[in-house]
Motif scaffolding. Structure first.
Motif, PDB file in Angstrom:
ATOM      1  N   PHE A   1       3.965   2.027  -2.895  1.00 47.14           N
ATOM      2  CA  PHE A   1       3.828   2.916  -4.043  1.00 47.14           C
ATOM      3  C   PHE A   1       4.586   4.232  -3.867  1.00 47.14           C
ATOM      4  CE2 PHE A   1       0.066   0.138  -4.405  1.00 47.14           C
ATOM      5  CZ  PHE A   1       0.316  -0.377  -5.677  1.00 47.14           C
TER       6      PHE A   1
ATOM      7  N   LEU B   1       0.813  -1.211   0.000  1.00 50.86           N
ATOM      8  CA  LEU B   1       0.000   0.000   0.000  1.00 50.86           C
ATOM      9  C   LEU B   1       0.854   1.272   0.000  1.00 50.86           C
ATOM     10  CD1 LEU B   1      -3.057  -1.017   2.202  1.00 50.86           C
ATOM     11  CD2 LEU B   1      -2.896  -0.900  -0.279  1.00 50.86           C
ATOM     12  N   GLU B   2       0.667   2.160   0.976  1.00 53.60           N
ATOM     13  CA  GLU B   2       1.338   3.464   0.941  1.00 53.60           C
ATOM     14  C   GLU B   2       2.860   3.331   0.813  1.00 53.60           C
ATOM     15  OE1 GLU B   2      -2.451   4.127   3.352  1.00 53.60           O
ATOM     16  OE2 GLU B   2      -0.879   2.612   3.242  1.00 53.60           O
TER      17      GLU B   2
ATOM     18  N   LYS C   1      -2.379   4.339  -8.658  1.00 53.50           N
ATOM     19  CA  LYS C   1      -2.199   2.948  -8.238  1.00 53.50           C
ATOM     20  C   LYS C   1      -2.502   2.786  -6.747  1.00 53.50           C
ATOM     21  CE  LYS C   1       1.274   1.572 -11.681  1.00 53.50           C
ATOM     22  NZ  LYS C   1       0.609   0.350 -12.160  1.00 53.50           N
ATOM     23  N   LEU C   2      -2.092   3.760  -5.942  1.00 57.85           N
ATOM     24  CA  LEU C   2      -2.321   3.685  -4.505  1.00 57.85           C
ATOM     25  C   LEU C   2      -3.807   3.807  -4.184  1.00 57.85           C
ATOM     26  CD1 LEU C   2      -1.433   3.535  -1.609  1.00 57.85           C
ATOM     27  CD2 LEU C   2      -0.753   5.946  -1.717  1.00 57.85           C
TER      28      LEU C   2
ATOM     29  N   MET D   1       1.681   7.005  -9.179  1.00 58.83           N
ATOM     30  CA  MET D   1       1.707   6.583  -7.781  1.00 58.83           C
ATOM     31  C   MET D   1       0.343   6.793  -7.135  1.00 58.83           C
ATOM     32  SD  MET D   1       1.751   8.066  -4.490  1.00 58.83           S
ATOM     33  CE  MET D   1       2.534   9.681  -4.655  1.00 58.83           C
ATOM     34  N   TYR D   2      -0.212   7.981  -7.326  1.00 55.03           N
ATOM     35  CA  TYR D   2      -1.495   8.299  -6.690  1.00 55.03           C
ATOM     36  C   TYR D   2      -2.592   7.373  -7.208  1.00 55.03           C
ATOM     37  CZ  TYR D   2      -5.551  10.824  -5.015  1.00 55.03           C
ATOM     38  OH  TYR D   2      -6.739  11.135  -4.381  1.00 55.03           O
TER      39      TYR D   2
END
Length: 213
Positions: free
Chosen positions: A148, A144-145, A165-166, A162-163
């Protein structure tokens, strides 16, 4: 019980909550490097097949990451060789509460929370961990955080990637949690659902009313 106190377990994933209520075995299994080297020669499908034949797959992430998968098989081997580690835990008479929102509200709350955490310095937190010497592969392992954001800081993903996919991963995780709680209900756990939109005082009064019935 002896202190006449009511213990409260608040939050955590469905797996963690069920681990307490069902008394999952949580033994500190030592690493077995010889076994790991042998397991590394096998394909993911072979390892998953072995794991399914020896345990119920409580946690899907056991099979999402090869390092986790090998560790899960390693633990299964340990239990097989050490049957004395099977413990019998007393049954817990639990009172279970779930604060619920409809699907659209849940998705919005997740996205809003992600944006808030990014604004509050979540990226800087991961950057500091890397600067302090934490191996980026270790951070990716946690998912998770951490996964990514680490990939973003290593220039493996753009900020937008990144944003996206997260956010997708957290929504998927939330969906799995809802499925987990439904599975707990089918397994015999009574879960009292309370509307998350109710004022706090109303929520508290509802809980006490259910608890005293």
């Amino acid at each position: 019980k002896r202190r006449n106190k009511l213990p409260v377990l608040c939050g955590g994933t469905g797996m963690y909550i069920e681990a307490v209520l069902k008394g999952y075995k949580l033994i500190n299994v030592p690493p077995d490097e010889k076994l790991r080297n042998e397991l590394n020669k096998k394909s993911d499908s072979e390892l998953i097949s072995f794991l399914k034949s020896h345990k119920e797959l409580h946690n899907r992430t056991d099979t999402d990451n090869r390092k986790r998968l090998i560790r899960a098989v390693e633990i299964a081997f340990f239990y097989k060789k050490h049957p004395e580690t099977n413990h019998c835990f007393p049954k817990i008479n639990s009172f279970n509460i779930q604060i619920i929102f409809d699907r659209n509200q849940r998705r919005k709350r997740i996205s809003d929370r992600l944006q808030q955490r990014l604004k509050e310095g979540m990226i800087d937190e991961v950057r500091r961990l890397i600067k302090k010497g934490v191996n980026p592969e270790t951070l990716k392992y946690y998912g998770l955080e951490y996964k990514f954001i680490t990939e973003y800081l290593l220039n493996e993903l753009s900020y937008a990637e990144m944003y996206q996919k997260l956010e997708i991963a957290i929504h998927q995780f939330s969906k799995r949690q809802m499925t987990w709680f439904r599975k707990m209900e089918k397994g015999g756990f009574k879960i009292h659902k309370i509307d998350g939109n109710l004022p706090l005082e109303k929520k508290i009064n509802t809980i006490f009313m259910l608890l005293n019935n």
